[in-house]
Design a protein around this motif. Structure first.
Motif, PDB file in Angstrom:
ATOM      1  N   GLY A  90       0.792  -1.227   0.000  1.00 36.25           N
ATOM      2  CA  GLY A  90       0.000   0.000   0.000  1.00 36.25           C
ATOM      3  C   GLY A  90       0.817   1.266   0.000  1.00 36.25           C
ATOM      4  O   GLY A  90       2.042   1.258   0.155  1.00 36.25           O
ATOM      5  N   GLY A  91       0.097   2.358  -0.180  1.00 33.70           N
ATOM      6  CA  GLY A  91       0.699   3.682  -0.165  1.00 33.70           C
ATOM      7  C   GLY A  91      -0.294   4.694   0.358  1.00 33.70           C
ATOM      8  O   GLY A  91      -1.405   4.349   0.759  1.00 33.70           O
ATOM      9  N   PRO A  92       0.073   5.955   0.331  1.00 30.44           N
ATOM     10  CA  PRO A  92      -0.818   6.999   0.827  1.00 30.44           C
ATOM     11  C   PRO A  92      -1.939   7.285  -0.169  1.00 30.44           C
ATOM     12  O   PRO A  92      -1.874   6.849  -1.328  1.00 30.44           O
ATOM     13  N   PRO A  93      -2.933   8.022   0.260  1.00 22.74           N
ATOM     14  CA  PRO A  93      -4.000   8.394  -0.684  1.00 22.74           C
ATOM     15  C   PRO A  93      -3.488   9.368  -1.745  1.00 22.74           C
ATOM     16  O   PRO A  93      -2.510  10.087  -1.526  1.00 22.74           O
ATOM     17  N   GLU A 106       2.807  19.546  -5.393  1.00 28.94           N
ATOM     18  CA  GLU A 106       3.176  18.266  -5.993  1.00 28.94           C
ATOM     19  C   GLU A 106       1.970  17.343  -5.874  1.00 28.94           C
ATOM     20  O   GLU A 106       1.104  17.554  -5.028  1.00 28.94           O
ATOM     21  N   LYS A 107       1.929  16.312  -6.712  1.00 31.58           N
ATOM     22  CA  LYS A 107       0.793  15.389  -6.719  1.00 31.58           C
ATOM     23  C   LYS A 107       1.202  13.988  -6.303  1.00 31.58           C
ATOM     24  O   LYS A 107       2.295  13.527  -6.626  1.00 31.58           O
ATOM     25  N   ARG A 108       0.284  13.326  -5.609  1.00 30.97           N
ATOM     26  CA  ARG A 108       0.337  11.877  -5.387  1.00 30.97           C
ATOM     27  C   ARG A 108      -0.742  11.284  -6.281  1.00 30.97           C
ATOM     28  O   ARG A 108      -1.875  11.757  -6.293  1.00 30.97           O
ATOM     29  N   PHE A 109      -0.396  10.238  -7.009  1.00 30.36           N
ATOM     30  CA  PHE A 109      -1.298   9.676  -8.012  1.00 30.36           C
ATOM     31  C   PHE A 109      -1.120   8.160  -8.084  1.00 30.36           C
ATOM     32  O   PHE A 109      -0.133   7.615  -7.559  1.00 30.36           O
ATOM     33  N   SER A 110      -2.041   7.488  -8.718  1.00 30.22           N
ATOM     34  CA  SER A 110      -1.938   6.038  -8.977  1.00 30.22           C
ATOM     35  C   SER A 110      -1.586   5.248  -7.721  1.00 30.22           C
ATOM     36  O   SER A 110      -0.648   4.459  -7.705  1.00 30.22           O
ATOM     37  N   GLY A 111      -2.333   5.482  -6.662  1.00 29.36           N
ATOM     38  CA  GLY A 111      -2.075   4.779  -5.414  1.00 29.36           C
ATOM     39  C   GLY A 111      -1.105   5.493  -4.492  1.00 29.36           C
ATOM     40  O   GLY A 111      -0.459   4.875  -3.662  1.00 29.36           O
ATOM     41  N   GLY A 112      -1.018   6.816  -4.625  1.00 28.23           N
ATOM     42  CA  GLY A 112      -0.184   7.618  -3.735  1.00 28.23           C
ATOM     43  C   GLY A 112       1.247   7.785  -4.176  1.00 28.23           C
ATOM     44  O   GLY A 112       2.096   8.213  -3.401  1.00 28.23           O
ATOM     45  N   ASN A 113       1.541   7.477  -5.428  1.00 24.89           N
ATOM     46  CA  ASN A 113       2.910   7.594  -5.940  1.00 24.89           C
ATOM     47  C   ASN A 113       3.259   9.038  -6.266  1.00 24.89           C
ATOM     48  O   ASN A 113       2.386   9.849  -6.541  1.00 24.89           O
ATOM     49  N   ASN A 140       7.411   5.606  -6.392  1.00 26.12           N
ATOM     50  CA  ASN A 140       7.731   5.953  -5.003  1.00 26.12           C
ATOM     51  C   ASN A 140       6.465   6.458  -4.322  1.00 26.12           C
ATOM     52  O   ASN A 140       5.708   7.213  -4.909  1.00 26.12           O
ATOM     53  N   GLY A 141       6.272   6.060  -3.088  1.00 25.38           N
ATOM     54  CA  GLY A 141       5.099   6.517  -2.340  1.00 25.38           C
ATOM     55  C   GLY A 141       5.474   6.821  -0.908  1.00 25.38           C
ATOM     56  O   GLY A 141       6.243   7.730  -0.621  1.00 25.38           O
ATOM     57  N   SER A 142       4.961   6.021   0.020  1.00 20.93           N
ATOM     58  CA  SER A 142       5.192   6.257   1.442  1.00 20.93           C
ATOM     59  C   SER A 142       6.198   5.291   2.049  1.00 20.93           C
ATOM     60  O   SER A 142       6.566   5.426   3.208  1.00 20.93           O
TER      61      SER A 142
END
Length: 160
Positions: A90-93, A106-113, A140-142
């Motif tokens: 998992g990753g962040p929202p 900046e954006k988190r996308f596609s499962g928090g990447n 890369n995510g969390s």
């Protein structure tokens, strides 16, 4: 596990970080440790990490991947249950966060990447904190890991 960051108020629209790098203190059942967060070298990744720390994202998570002689990995939201078969997946929202070095969003996308940030040639030496990814572009995510040996085979710039 939980983390708290300090000295992270800079940025404000400039194009580079001109303050001391922030640190994060990690509280674990085995004790605490502090890591320097390289805002001056990887501002997007550092800003995402700090944002997640400040939001409480890492609170209650467990190290979900511990490989003696290699590394210890954390940061998956599914690891709140240390026995979850989904730990590590998992990753962040999705959403946005502020780049503390530039002041931009900046954006988190596609499962928090987040977008890759292959700009700093820091090696995966013993004790270093590195962002985990799947090996795919912008994955890369969390999740981060602590190197317990010199894992130069994981350095993005060496073709590892």
């Amino acid at each position: 596990m939980g983390c708290a960051s300090s000295n992270n108020s800079g940025g404000g629209g400039g194009s580079s970080w001109n303050m001391p790098n922030p640190t994060a203190t990690f509280e674990t059942t085995e004790g605490s440790f502090t890591a320097e967060i390289y805002m001056d070298r990887v501002p997007r990744t550092a800003s995402s990490f700090i944002d997640l720390c400040q939001s409480g994202f890492y609170e209650g998570l467990h190290f979900h991947r511990v490989i003696p002689g290699f590394m210890n990995q954390f940061g998956c939201p599914h690891s709140k249950d240390p026995k979850s078969s989904r730990a590590g997946t998992g990753g962040p929202p999705n959403g946005t966060f502020k780049n503390l070095a530039t002041g931009g969003n900046e954006k988190r996308f596609s499962g928090g990447n987040i977008e890759d940030e292959n700009i700093s040639k820091d090696t995966n030496k013993i004790g270093s904190l590195s962002c985990a990814n799947t090996g795919q572009k912008d994955s890369n995510g969390s999740q981060f890991f602590i190197n317990v040996k010199h894992n130069d085979n994981l350095d993005w710039f060496s073709g590892g």
